[in-house]
Design an enzyme around this catalytic site. Structure first.
Site, short mmCIF file in Angstrom:
data_model
loop_
_atom_site.label_atom_id
_atom_site.label_comp_id
_atom_site.label_asym_id
_atom_site.label_seq_id
_atom_site.Cartn_x
_atom_site.Cartn_y
_atom_site.Cartn_z
CE LYS A 147 -1.73 1.52 4.07
NZ LYS A 147 -0.79 2.36 4.96
CG HIS A 177 1.05 -4.34 8.30
ND1 HIS A 177 0.68 -3.07 7.77
CD2 HIS A 177 1.28 -4.39 9.56
CE1 HIS A 177 0.70 -2.40 8.76
NE2 HIS A 177 0.79 -2.95 9.86
CD GLU A 215 -0.60 4.28 14.11
OE1 GLU A 215 0.41 3.73 13.83
OE2 GLU A 215 -1.27 4.78 13.39
CG ASP A 234 -1.66 5.98 6.67
OD1 ASP A 234 -0.95 5.29 5.93
OD2 ASP A 234 -1.46 5.87 7.95
CG HIS A 239 -4.33 -1.06 8.06
ND1 HIS A 239 -3.43 -2.01 7.08
CD2 HIS A 239 -3.32 -0.24 8.17
CE1 HIS A 239 -2.60 -1.53 6.88
NE2 HIS A 239 -2.01 -0.63 7.51
CE LYS A 334 0.05 8.11 11.72
NZ LYS A 334 0.30 6.50 11.82
C1 BG6 Z 1 0.82 1.61 8.01
C2 BG6 Z 1 0.36 3.01 8.26
O1 BG6 Z 1 0.02 0.78 7.08
O2 BG6 Z 1 0.02 1.12 9.42
C3 BG6 Z 1 0.94 3.75 9.37
O3 BG6 Z 1 0.96 3.71 7.02
C4 BG6 Z 1 0.62 3.16 10.73
O4 BG6 Z 1 0.75 5.23 9.29
C5 BG6 Z 1 0.96 1.74 10.47
O5 BG6 Z 1 1.40 3.74 11.77
C6 BG6 Z 1 0.29 1.03 11.66
O6 BG6 Z 1 0.76 -0.27 11.97
P1 BG6 Z 1 0.86 -1.34 13.03
O7 BG6 Z 1 1.35 -2.65 12.79
O8 BG6 Z 1 2.00 -0.52 13.85
O9 BG6 Z 1 -0.51 -1.14 13.54
#
Ligand code: BG6
Length: 487
Positions: A147, A177, A215, A234, A239, A334
């Site tokens: 992505k 992911h 986050e 994003d 996600h 965030k």
């Molecule tokens: C990413 C985003 O895909 O996922 C980021 O671009 C984000 O902005 C991240 O911080 C969060 O991933 P995880 O695995 O830390 O929850």
């Protein structure tokens, strides 16, 4: 405990963008951990490919450093042996430099070929074309793309069409992911491996569902990318959307790639448009007294007038028989109070209470924690122990995986490790299909266009908070509360 390492066939993995941030932080340390776990077969090879001029020795040094920095604890002492599997080619995705070297490296290798495009989407087409021109990709080769997969429906369609010119859909692995996270897959195991939940998993018994991905980090050094994306593009479009699909989809007939993805697609297509007053956008402020370390969003992206959101909360509805009328509240941001990702299913009240008013009323709540402390908790109502009549109290039936399964069983495999091994196995279940990505954009686009047309300015929120107060209101006016965001 029986070893869970399922061998994979020998492979050649070429990482375009092999010196980049993702490769250094995730892909290469992940491969090393798989090597340490004994999953990297003899003959497996990893080729870094990037613009930087360096030789294989230089690359190995860079990778060794990355592994020391980002490898984590689950590694071994065989770094040298792993490094021997690495090679490097300096390559120009748009020019000719490096392609004949890559061709010689890949020639006469009779094993699985994977090309990982760990580069910006503007290079996907060039790379795909070059791979075909140079005869580097056969019908069994796979490509992995990261992505952002487009920034709207039109650009996603264009990207899909470009890739489809050179590769079949069965060869394309679009990574999200979140699908590689242990608990996300456990969602399917919990829903479809137990008889307990599925009969209750519908509008009749579920009051609402909440998905929070909070986050503590800010945009950091990614300001330029992030300011053009915002939380909607994003995080929500991909996600959170994937989490929503897995929690809401119908049981697929089999756990196979198309059966699962067909069901996810149906959920996305059944999503109603989001009403403007069901959506709150926010932007974080600086940490008072620590402005230089924790600047505001606008300072971090270098635009004092930026209208990009670093927080979003929304209420979604799925128009189908199972979920009609059941709200799904989604929230991500965030610089929030804690790093915590959780899906919560809040069940309805019992239809009738046999207890007196002062016994209290309680609801069953199933919460699925993605991170940290992966686990599942079911809140059940019992009698408060002791004398004093019948009073009800909620207690958690807690299954924190690390505790329940012990050190070995609870060991978490990073999402990237799992997903890369799935690519090598040729299993697309945890990857997004072209139509799924497009459907997600088709739902997202009008939401974004709506706030652009209204010149919507995100609400400021304090760093270390739970987001703008309006987000709390979104739930309160429905007589509901967000779950506490706790680490
Ligand atoms: C990413 C985003 O895909 O996922 C980021 O671009 C984000 O902005 C991240 O911080 C969060 O991933 P995880 O695995 O830390 O929850």
């Amino acid at each position: 405990m029986v070893s869970r390492v399922i061998p994979v066939d020998p492979f050649d993995l070429v990482i375009f963008g092999g010196t980049g941030d993702l490769a250094r932080r995730k892909i290469l340390p992940g491969l090393y951990r798989r090597f340490c776990a004994g999953q990297m077969p003899e003959g497996a090879r990893v080729v870094g490919a990037a613009r930087t001029e360096m030789d294989a020795a230089g690359y190995r040094e860079m990778v060794a450093e990355a592994i020391r920095e980002f490898g984590g604890d689950e590694t071994c002492d065989d770094l040298e042996e792993f490094l021997e599997k690495l090679d490097y080619v300096a390559i120009d995705a748009r020019g000719e430099a490096g392609w004949s070297e890559l061709h010689s490296l890949m020639a006469s290798r009779d094993q699985i070929e994977v090309y990982y495009f760990s580069v910006g989407p503007s290079l996907f087409g060039d790379l795909a074309e070059r791979l075909q021109q140079w005869g580097l990709a056969g019908p069994d080769s796979r490509i992995v793309v990261e992505k952002p997969f487009g920034r709207d429906l039109e650009s996603a369609q264009a990207l899909n069409a470009t890739l489809a010119r050179y590769f079949d859909e069965q060869q394309i692995y679009r990574i999200d992911h979140y699908l590689g996270k242990e608990t996300v897959q456990n969602l399917m195991a919990v829903r479809f491996g137990n008889v307990l939940f599925e009969p209750l998993w519908n509008r009749q018994y579920v009051d609402h569902i909440q998905i929070t991905v909070a986050e503590t980090v800010g945009v950091g050094g990614r300001g330029e990318y992030y300011d053009k994306s915002g939380a909607m593009r994003d995080m929500v479009q991909n996600h959170l959307m994937q989490l929503l699909c897995l929690i809401a989809m119908e049981p697929p007939a089999r756990f196979d790639p198309d059966a699962v993805r067909d069901e996810k697609l149906k959920v996305i297509r059944a999503l109603d448009p989001v009403l403007p007053h069901h959506l709150i956008r926010g932007q974080y402020l600086a940490e008072p007294g620590q402005e230089s370390r924790y600047p505001s969003y606008r300072e971090a992206v270098g635009d004092p007038r930026s209208r990009t959101e670093s927080f979003i909360a929304l209420k979604a509805h799925i128009s189908n028989w199972r979920w009609h009328g059941t709200p799904f509240y989604l929230r991500t941001g965030k610089r929030m109070i804690a790093r915590s990702s959780e899906i919560t299913v809040v069940f309805k009240d019992t239809p009738h209470s046999i207890f007196t008013e002062d016994a209290g009323r309680h609801r069953n709540v199933l919460s699925i924690r993605l991170q940290p402390n992966e686990g599942i908790t079911l809140g059940v109502t019992i009698k408060e122990p002791g004398p004093g009549g019948m009073r009800l109290v909620d207690v958690p039936l807690d299954m924190t995986f690390a505790e329940a399964l012990g050190p070995e069983g609870g060991a978490q495999v990073d999402a990237y490790e799992r997903l890369i091994m799935d690519v090598i196995r040729g299993n697309q279940t945890l990857f997004m299909r072209d139509d799924e990505v497009e459907a997600a954009w088709a739902w997202t686009d009008p939401i974004i266009q709506g706030w652009e047309a209204r010149h919507d300015v995100p609400k400021p929120y304090d760093s270390g908070s739970t987001g703008p107060t309006d987000a709390l209101e979104l739930m309160r006016r429905d007589g509901r509360e967000w779950r506490k965001v706790s680490p």
